[in-house]
Design an enzyme around this catalytic site. Structure first.
Site, short mmCIF file in Angstrom:
data_model
loop_
_atom_site.label_atom_id
_atom_site.label_comp_id
_atom_site.label_asym_id
_atom_site.label_seq_id
_atom_site.Cartn_x
_atom_site.Cartn_y
_atom_site.Cartn_z
N LYS A 60 0.82 -1.09 -0.16
CA LYS A 60 -0.27 0.10 -0.28
C LYS A 60 0.89 1.30 0.22
O LYS A 60 1.79 1.28 0.28
CB LYS A 60 -0.90 0.29 1.14
CG LYS A 60 -1.75 -0.88 1.17
CD LYS A 60 -3.36 -1.13 1.77
CE LYS A 60 -4.31 -1.87 1.66
NZ LYS A 60 -5.74 -1.53 2.54
N ARG A 70 -3.75 -9.72 4.67
CA ARG A 70 -3.84 -10.04 2.84
C ARG A 70 -3.01 -9.58 2.47
O ARG A 70 -2.44 -8.05 2.60
CB ARG A 70 -4.88 -9.30 2.82
CG ARG A 70 -6.02 -9.39 1.21
CD ARG A 70 -7.52 -8.66 1.49
NE ARG A 70 -7.84 -9.12 -0.04
CZ ARG A 70 -7.65 -7.73 -1.00
NH1 ARG A 70 -6.66 -6.80 -0.42
NH2 ARG A 70 -7.94 -8.29 -1.61
#
Length: 307
Positions: A247, A281
């Site tokens: 991210k 995840r």
């Protein structure tokens, strides 16, 4: 009323001999996954890895890579072979500048990925906030719904979760913001979301919470989410899922582009695991499987826990 989606295509691989057999297989997979998650939540095993299968043309990290049936199948098999417990199939990007897609488009995008993922024998999750897509995915064999809308965008998602018995991830942040203390803000959101889910008939043991790192949060708030994990785990006693892989927060912390963020992703996943996350995840499955095994083993040593 939302449009009805067609039933999934029959599986092209040794399908169950009847709908009853498929239901039994799906129930067995869901129950086995539930037990695994519970063990990870208690700290009795390493956090489970959820591998990402984006069948989108515009996801921030791998958009356009797995949009074809063959590439989606290869990706699903790779995720399973590298040791993931869950394959998370998504057909709509949720990056900040993305646009919603029609139901039929999302369904078409995920169809092959769902079929290929179920064929691997891995537990399958569908990443969606749309009840009709979630219902379609469960009919195709998914045992988990990863609702990035936290079951607040369309309340019908609660009914889908309750009726199907699927495990449900409630994520914060797709449409919500945080003000003030991050732990308090997340707690208020989850309290209402859990209350509404239970009122709709969702079983408490089916619920997993995700603080939504990277969604409508500043860098300071994203970092504070890691500190909030133990309090959330203690307050709700429900498994926590953390998605931090590749991210932009990691890019800003390291200066690395998307494809260069594996070391940062591993570091963040390790912190999340130490803070109590039961599911991580990720895009890069094998390195995270190894990292979680080592983190769990060394945590057992430092805590004096012997298994």
């Amino acid at each position: 009323m939302a449009s009805e989606l067609p039933m999934p295509r029959p599986f092209p691989h040794d399908p169950p001999t009847s709908e009853h057999d498929m239901t039994l297989s799906q129930t067995s997979t869901r129950e086995a996954l539930g037990r695994q998650i519970k063990r990870a939540h208690r700290g009795a095993s390493a956090p489970l890895i959820m591998g990402i299968l984006n069948t989108t043309p515009d996801s921030f990290s791998d958009g356009g890579v797995y949009t074809q049936e063959a590439s989606a199948a290869r990706r699903a098999l790779s995720i399973a072979q590298e040791g993931a417990a869950i394959i998370d199939v998504g057909g709509e990007s949720t990056r900040p500048d993305s646009n919603p897609v029609p139901l039929e488009t999302e369904r078409a995008r995920i169809a092959a990925g769902l079929e290929a993922s179920v064929r691997t024998g891995c537990a399958v999750s569908c990443d969606t906030y749309k009840p009709d897509i979630a219902r379609y995915a469960v009919q195709a064999g998914a045992v988990m719904i990863n609702d990035v809308g936290g079951m607040t965008i369309d309340p019908a998602m609660r009914c889908v979760a309750a009726e199907s018995g699927a495990l449900i991830v409630i994520m914060h942040g797709l449409r919500e913001t945080l003000a003030g203390d991050v732990t308090d803000g997340l707690s208020v959101f989850f309290e209402k979301a859990i209350h509404d889910a239970l009122a709709a008939g969702v079983a408490p043991e089916s619920i997993i919470l995700d603080p939504g790192i990277g969604f409508n949060k500043s860098d300071a708030q994203n970092i504070a989410c890691f500190n909030a994990l133990p309090a959330l785990r203690h307050r709700f006693d429900m498994p926590l899922l953390v998605g931090i892989s590749r991210k932009s927060l990691l890019g800003r912390l390291t200066g690395r582009d998307v494809q260069g963020r594996l070391p940062a992703s591993l570091a963040a996943a390790t912190i999340a695991a130490r803070q109590g996350a039961a599911i991580i995840r990720v895009h890069d499955v094998a390195p995270h499987v190894d990292a979680m095994r080592v983190t769990h083993a060394l945590s057992a040593v430092t805590s004096g826990r012997h298994e």
